[in-house]
Write a protein that holds these residues in place. Structure first.
Motif, PDB file in Angstrom:
ATOM      1  N   ILE A 113       0.869  -1.194   0.000  1.00 15.01           N
ATOM      2  CA  ILE A 113       0.000   0.000   0.000  1.00 15.01           C
ATOM      3  C   ILE A 113       0.899   1.237   0.000  1.00 15.01           C
ATOM      4  O   ILE A 113       1.834   1.329   0.807  1.00 15.01           O
ATOM      5  CB  ILE A 113      -0.905   0.035   1.252  1.00 15.01           C
ATOM      6  N   ASN A 117       2.844  10.930  -2.029  1.00 16.17           N
ATOM      7  CA  ASN A 117       3.843  11.971  -2.327  1.00 16.17           C
ATOM      8  C   ASN A 117       4.838  11.581  -3.416  1.00 16.17           C
ATOM      9  O   ASN A 117       5.275  12.428  -4.182  1.00 16.17           O
ATOM     10  CB  ASN A 117       4.542  12.430  -1.042  1.00 16.17           C
ATOM     11  N   LEU A 122       6.556   4.609  -4.704  1.00 13.99           N
ATOM     12  CA  LEU A 122       6.280   3.985  -3.409  1.00 13.99           C
ATOM     13  C   LEU A 122       5.506   2.668  -3.517  1.00 13.99           C
ATOM     14  O   LEU A 122       5.388   1.951  -2.535  1.00 13.99           O
ATOM     15  CB  LEU A 122       5.549   4.964  -2.483  1.00 13.99           C
ATOM     16  N   LYS A 140      -1.608  -1.339  -4.009  1.00 16.83           N
ATOM     17  CA  LYS A 140      -2.684  -0.343  -3.923  1.00 16.83           C
ATOM     18  C   LYS A 140      -2.041   1.043  -3.851  1.00 16.83           C
ATOM     19  O   LYS A 140      -1.561   1.483  -2.806  1.00 16.83           O
ATOM     20  CB  LYS A 140      -3.512  -0.610  -2.655  1.00 16.83           C
ATOM     21  N   PRO A 141      -1.972   1.726  -5.031  1.00 16.69           N
ATOM     22  CA  PRO A 141      -1.417   3.081  -5.001  1.00 16.69           C
ATOM     23  C   PRO A 141      -2.370   4.029  -4.280  1.00 16.69           C
ATOM     24  O   PRO A 141      -3.559   3.721  -4.130  1.00 16.69           O
ATOM     25  CB  PRO A 141      -1.304   3.454  -6.489  1.00 16.69           C
ATOM     26  N   SER A 142      -1.852   5.171  -3.862  1.00 14.12           N
ATOM     27  CA  SER A 142      -2.701   6.114  -3.134  1.00 14.12           C
ATOM     28  C   SER A 142      -3.732   6.753  -4.067  1.00 14.12           C
ATOM     29  O   SER A 142      -3.404   7.244  -5.143  1.00 14.12           O
ATOM     30  CB  SER A 142      -1.852   7.217  -2.503  1.00 14.12           C
ATOM     31  N   GLU A 143      -4.956   6.765  -3.598  1.00 13.42           N
ATOM     32  CA  GLU A 143      -6.067   7.366  -4.346  1.00 13.42           C
ATOM     33  C   GLU A 143      -5.924   8.884  -4.443  1.00 13.42           C
ATOM     34  O   GLU A 143      -6.532   9.529  -5.293  1.00 13.42           O
ATOM     35  CB  GLU A 143      -7.399   7.003  -3.672  1.00 13.42           C
ATOM     36  N   GLY A 171     -10.079   4.138  -2.646  1.00 18.84           N
ATOM     37  CA  GLY A 171      -9.773   4.935  -1.460  1.00 18.84           C
ATOM     38  C   GLY A 171      -9.579   4.099  -0.211  1.00 18.84           C
ATOM     39  O   GLY A 171      -9.249   2.914  -0.259  1.00 18.84           O
ATOM     40  N   VAL A 172      -9.841   4.784   0.903  1.00 16.93           N
ATOM     41  CA  VAL A 172      -9.629   4.161   2.208  1.00 16.93           C
ATOM     42  C   VAL A 172     -10.435   2.869   2.340  1.00 16.93           C
ATOM     43  O   VAL A 172      -9.951   1.862   2.875  1.00 16.93           O
ATOM     44  CB  VAL A 172     -10.037   5.165   3.309  1.00 16.93           C
ATOM     45  N   LEU A 179      -7.171  -4.977   3.676  1.00 13.83           N
ATOM     46  CA  LEU A 179      -6.602  -5.331   4.978  1.00 13.83           C
ATOM     47  C   LEU A 179      -7.435  -6.375   5.720  1.00 13.83           C
ATOM     48  O   LEU A 179      -6.943  -7.028   6.638  1.00 13.83           O
ATOM     49  CB  LEU A 179      -6.454  -4.072   5.838  1.00 13.83           C
ATOM     50  N   PHE A 188       3.577  -1.291   3.982  1.00 15.54           N
ATOM     51  CA  PHE A 188       2.743  -0.088   3.961  1.00 15.54           C
ATOM     52  C   PHE A 188       3.612   1.156   4.023  1.00 15.54           C
ATOM     53  O   PHE A 188       4.530   1.239   4.840  1.00 15.54           O
ATOM     54  CB  PHE A 188       1.796  -0.104   5.170  1.00 15.54           C
ATOM     55  N   GLY A 190       3.072   5.253   4.573  1.00 13.56           N
ATOM     56  CA  GLY A 190       2.081   6.285   4.882  1.00 13.56           C
ATOM     57  C   GLY A 190       2.365   6.890   6.235  1.00 13.56           C
ATOM     58  O   GLY A 190       3.488   6.803   6.745  1.00 13.56           O
ATOM     59  N   ARG A 193      -0.361   7.356  11.953  1.00 13.04           N
ATOM     60  CA  ARG A 193      -1.729   7.024  12.392  1.00 13.04           C
ATOM     61  C   ARG A 193      -2.277   5.831  11.628  1.00 13.04           C
ATOM     62  O   ARG A 193      -2.744   4.861  12.214  1.00 13.04           O
ATOM     63  CB  ARG A 193      -2.656   8.253  12.187  1.00 13.04           C
ATOM     64  N   ILE A 197      -3.258   1.436  12.186  1.00 14.09           N
ATOM     65  CA  ILE A 197      -4.458   0.722  11.715  1.00 14.09           C
ATOM     66  C   ILE A 197      -4.032  -0.517  10.921  1.00 14.09           C
ATOM     67  O   ILE A 197      -4.583  -1.603  11.073  1.00 14.09           O
ATOM     68  CB  ILE A 197      -5.334   1.659  10.839  1.00 14.09           C
ATOM     69  N   GLU A 336       4.413  16.143  11.879  1.00 11.23           N
ATOM     70  CA  GLU A 336       5.226  16.240  10.662  1.00 11.23           C
ATOM     71  C   GLU A 336       4.633  17.326   9.754  1.00 11.23           C
ATOM     72  O   GLU A 336       3.432  17.369   9.547  1.00 11.23           O
ATOM     73  CB  GLU A 336       5.170  14.883   9.957  1.00 11.23           C
ATOM     74  N   PHE A 404      16.511   1.028   3.804  1.00  7.01           N
ATOM     75  CA  PHE A 404      15.784   2.258   4.116  1.00  7.01           C
ATOM     76  C   PHE A 404      14.539   1.948   4.951  1.00  7.01           C
ATOM     77  O   PHE A 404      13.678   1.162   4.530  1.00  7.01           O
ATOM     78  CB  PHE A 404      15.370   2.979   2.827  1.00  7.01           C
TER      79      PHE A 404
HETATM   80  P1  NAD Z   1      -1.758   7.945   4.681  1.00  5.81           P
HETATM   81  O1  NAD Z   1      -1.314   7.159   5.873  1.00  5.81           O
HETATM   82  O2  NAD Z   1      -2.868   8.903   4.838  1.00  5.81           O
HETATM   83  O3  NAD Z   1      -2.199   6.977   3.466  1.00  5.81           O
HETATM   84  C1  NAD Z   1      -1.406   5.950   2.937  1.00  5.81           C
HETATM   85  C2  NAD Z   1      -2.266   4.862   2.360  1.00  5.81           C
HETATM   86  O4  NAD Z   1      -3.096   4.346   3.387  1.00  5.81           O
HETATM   87  C3  NAD Z   1      -3.175   5.251   1.209  1.00  5.81           C
HETATM   88  O5  NAD Z   1      -3.049   4.290   0.167  1.00  5.81           O
HETATM   89  C4  NAD Z   1      -4.572   5.211   1.814  1.00  5.81           C
HETATM   90  O6  NAD Z   1      -5.543   4.713   0.916  1.00  5.81           O
HETATM   91  C5  NAD Z   1      -4.444   4.252   2.956  1.00  5.81           C
HETATM   92  N1  NAD Z   1      -5.305   4.602   4.088  1.00  5.81           N
HETATM   93  C6  NAD Z   1      -5.605   5.863   4.531  1.00  5.81           C
HETATM   94  N2  NAD Z   1      -6.416   5.806   5.597  1.00  5.81           N
HETATM   95  C7  NAD Z   1      -6.648   4.488   5.846  1.00  5.81           C
HETATM   96  C8  NAD Z   1      -7.406   3.785   6.818  1.00  5.81           C
HETATM   97  N3  NAD Z   1      -8.127   4.417   7.755  1.00  5.81           N
HETATM   98  N4  NAD Z   1      -7.419   2.435   6.760  1.00  5.81           N
HETATM   99  C9  NAD Z   1      -6.694   1.781   5.829  1.00  5.81           C
HETATM  100  N5  NAD Z   1      -5.962   2.394   4.877  1.00  5.81           N
HETATM  101  C10 NAD Z   1      -5.931   3.725   4.873  1.00  5.81           C
HETATM  102  O7  NAD Z   1      -0.418   8.635   4.187  1.00  5.81           O
HETATM  103  P2  NAD Z   1      -0.264   9.696   3.048  1.00  5.81           P
HETATM  104  O8  NAD Z   1      -0.937  10.944   3.459  1.00  5.81           O
HETATM  105  O9  NAD Z   1      -0.572   9.093   1.733  1.00  5.81           O
HETATM  106  O10 NAD Z   1       1.328   9.918   3.090  1.00  5.81           O
HETATM  107  C11 NAD Z   1       1.956  10.803   3.939  1.00  5.81           C
HETATM  108  C12 NAD Z   1       2.723  10.097   5.032  1.00  5.81           C
HETATM  109  O11 NAD Z   1       3.501   9.047   4.489  1.00  5.81           O
HETATM  110  C13 NAD Z   1       3.720  11.025   5.699  1.00  5.81           C
HETATM  111  O12 NAD Z   1       3.685  10.806   7.095  1.00  5.81           O
HETATM  112  C14 NAD Z   1       5.055  10.596   5.129  1.00  5.81           C
HETATM  113  O13 NAD Z   1       6.151  10.867   5.960  1.00  5.81           O
HETATM  114  C15 NAD Z   1       4.834   9.129   4.971  1.00  5.81           C
HETATM  115  N6  NAD Z   1       5.738   8.580   3.968  1.00  5.81           N
HETATM  116  C16 NAD Z   1       6.698   7.715   4.360  1.00  5.81           C
HETATM  117  C17 NAD Z   1       7.596   7.217   3.426  1.00  5.81           C
HETATM  118  C18 NAD Z   1       8.666   6.243   3.811  1.00  5.81           C
HETATM  119  O14 NAD Z   1       9.259   5.659   2.903  1.00  5.81           O
HETATM  120  N7  NAD Z   1       8.942   6.045   5.075  1.00  5.81           N
HETATM  121  C19 NAD Z   1       7.472   7.596   2.102  1.00  5.81           C
HETATM  122  C20 NAD Z   1       6.478   8.475   1.741  1.00  5.81           C
HETATM  123  C21 NAD Z   1       5.597   8.968   2.678  1.00  5.81           C
END
Ligand code: NAD
Length: 459
Positions: A113, A117, A122, A140-143, A171-172, A179, A188, A190, A193, A197, A336, A404
């Motif tokens: 997932i 950004n 990713l 699952k790319p980000s929506e 989406g979510v 999941l 994963f 993201g 928070r 989950i 952040e 990484f």
């Molecule tokens: P996000 O956590 O909001 O979403 C990421 C993914 O999770 C999406 O595909 C989304 O569909 C899914 N998702 C969102 N809410 C969900 C839920 N309630 N239940 C299940 N799935 C859910 O993150 P974002 O806003 O897309 O990305 C920003 C964050 O990602 C920042 O904190 C950034 O630092 C982090 N990030 C980390 C890396 C890394 O390599 N460590 C790389 C890029 C971004």
């Protein structure tokens, strides 16, 4: 969009059946798939650049940051035959006669997932590891990066049979549907928070996870620096992709004696990179959506703006901004930032700076600018973070031989290079005992053997 429940279960079942055929265990098959992926990414490069332009106004040069992992495909193709080889390890004398080896084996069907950004990289970057290790998988790319998400889905559908590798968009709710299924591994990327989950959902099936999360990555600047390069490298790492980079320096913690010189140089660097009006620069990105734009605009209310602070809501533009006069209790220092706003805090001695960093959750990245080797060692020894880059920012992400990932709140596990292969493999320990001799000591009756076992254990 909610997918028909049966469609995810259907893809998963078919992938399980395909995995059970053993085809993916064949190294030549894996190499062939990696080559296919490489060709597809090369064929799609214009579409990828156009999609990230549409999603983030990403300049074409920065669009290619999404594809830097391609060199790793070559590396995996070259080294896979040696990576899959079982590794012989030693056995203790009391096991004699025996041989012990560690066999890497694929896990099965994995779920990847991604975040929005770097919306292409990713999901495709981890996928290369999943393929190299012999897994099937769903990505699952980000929506939120809607255009790139479509390009990813198209590329995957045109390159792989969905019984082997599939992309699911949505989406979510779609993430939640995925999941709810049992996978053999979840990677994963993201926020922290949602990471919690994901881990909770994975725990229900005892599915192991890699969580690539974010956090507030500090950038500590000592008084012994090369001023010009320090300013340029901080400015670059903070403002590429308009600060929407997980490893971007989140805030500056700068030695009081160099603060004003450094800020002047950062100001010059911003002008050099993006001109007097960055809104007109073809090289400056936009904020991904209105929700993020509003969140970031609110943060501009903190402190005193040293440079920038301009916004245009209609195009989700926030200029490269440096803010002074904030402290650890300011709103901008709570979460952040993930946008083009750089708060600046100062310190008087390095011990104090280290203590401040250590009073916060462990960050994904830590940057330290100093020519002083002793201080470099001190920072490495006394802080903990997913990764560190000394005298530059972000560049550690691009070294394939450096795994990484984060630590503590910034994540669990890692990937890139050989670490991607390791992440998606199970290392199976195998002991193979000889049959031409049998050491009797372990068998009952134990009479008169206690002294012997004691000698073996305490030797
Ligand atoms: P996000 O956590 O909001 O979403 C990421 C993914 O999770 C999406 O595909 C989304 O569909 C899914 N998702 C969102 N809410 C969900 C839920 N309630 N239940 C299940 N799935 C859910 O993150 P974002 O806003 O897309 O990305 C920003 C964050 O990602 C920042 O904190 C950034 O630092 C982090 N990030 C980390 C890396 C890394 O390599 N460590 C790389 C890029 C971004």
């Amino acid at each position: 969009m909610l997918l028909e429940e049966s469609s995810i279960a259907n893809i998963l079942n078919k992938q399980r059946q395909f995995f059970a055929t053993g085809k993916t265990k064949n190294v030549d098959f894996r190499i062939e798939q990696l080559k296919k992926l490489k060709r597809a990414v090369s064929d799609y490069q214009e579409k990828i650049a156009a999609a990230v332009k549409a999603d983030l106004n990403r300049p074409k040069f920065e669009a290619y940051f999404e594809l830097t992992f391609l060199t790793e495909i070559n590396d995996a193709i070259k080294k896979l035959k040696s990576w899959v080889k079982p590794r012989r390890v030693s056995t203790p004398i009391e096991q004699f006669p025996a041989g012990a080896k560690i066999y890497p084996e694929p896990l099965g069907v994995v779920l990847i997932i991604g975040a929005w950004n770097y919306p292409f990289q990713l999901v495709i970057y981890p996928l290369l590891g999943a393929i190299a290790s012999g897994n099937c998988g769903i990505i699952k790319p980000s929506e939120i990066a809607v255009n790139t998400s479509e390009v990813v889905a198209d590329l995957i559908a045109n390159t792989f049979d969905s019984n082997y590798i599939a992309a699911v968009t949505g989406g979510v709710e779609v993430s939640q549907q995925l999941l709810a299924e049992k996978f053999d591994y979840i990677l994963f990327t993201g926020g922290t928070r949602v990471g919690k989950i994901v881990m909770e959902a994975a725990a229900k099936n005892l599915t192991p996870v890699t969580l690539e999360l974010g956090g507030k990555s500090p950038c500590i600047v000592d008084d012994d620096i090369q001023l010009e390069y320090t300013a340029k490298r901080i400015t670059w790492g903070k403002f590429i992709n308009a600060g929407q980079t997980c490893v971007a320096p989140d805030y500056l913690l700068v030695n009081k004696s160099v603060k004003s010189d450094l800020l002047e140089k950062i100001k010059q660097s911003i002008e050099e990179f993006y001109g007097e009006n960055p809104a007109e620069s073809p090289d400056y990105c936009r904020i991904i959506n209105e929700k993020q734009f509003n969140r970031l605009s609110d943060l501009l209310k903190d402190g005193k703006i040293f440079i920038g602070g301009e916004t245009k809501s209609e195009e989700r533009y926030i200029s490269p901004t440096v803010i002074e006069g904030v402290d650890w209790d300011s709103e901008i220092m709570q979460e952040e930032i993930f946008g083009p706003i750089l708060p600046v805090l100062e310190y008087e001695n390095l011990d104090e700076a280290i203590a401040l960093v250590n009073s916060r959750p462990k960050p994904l990245s830590l940057y330290f600018f100093s020519r002083n080797k002793r201080k470099q060692e001190q920072v490495l020894r006394e802080t903990s973070s997913g990764n560190v880059c000394i005298n530059d920012t972000v560049m550690q992400f691009g070294v394939p031989s450096l795994p990484f990932g984060g630590v503590g709140n910034s994540g669990i596990g890692s990937y890139h290079g050989k670490a991607s292969f390791d992440t998606f493999s199970h290392y199976k320990s195998v002991l193979n005992k000889g049959l031409w001799f049998d050491l009797n000591i372990r068998y009952a009756p134990y009479k008169n053997k206690v002294g012997l076992i004691r000698r073996i254990i305490f030797r």
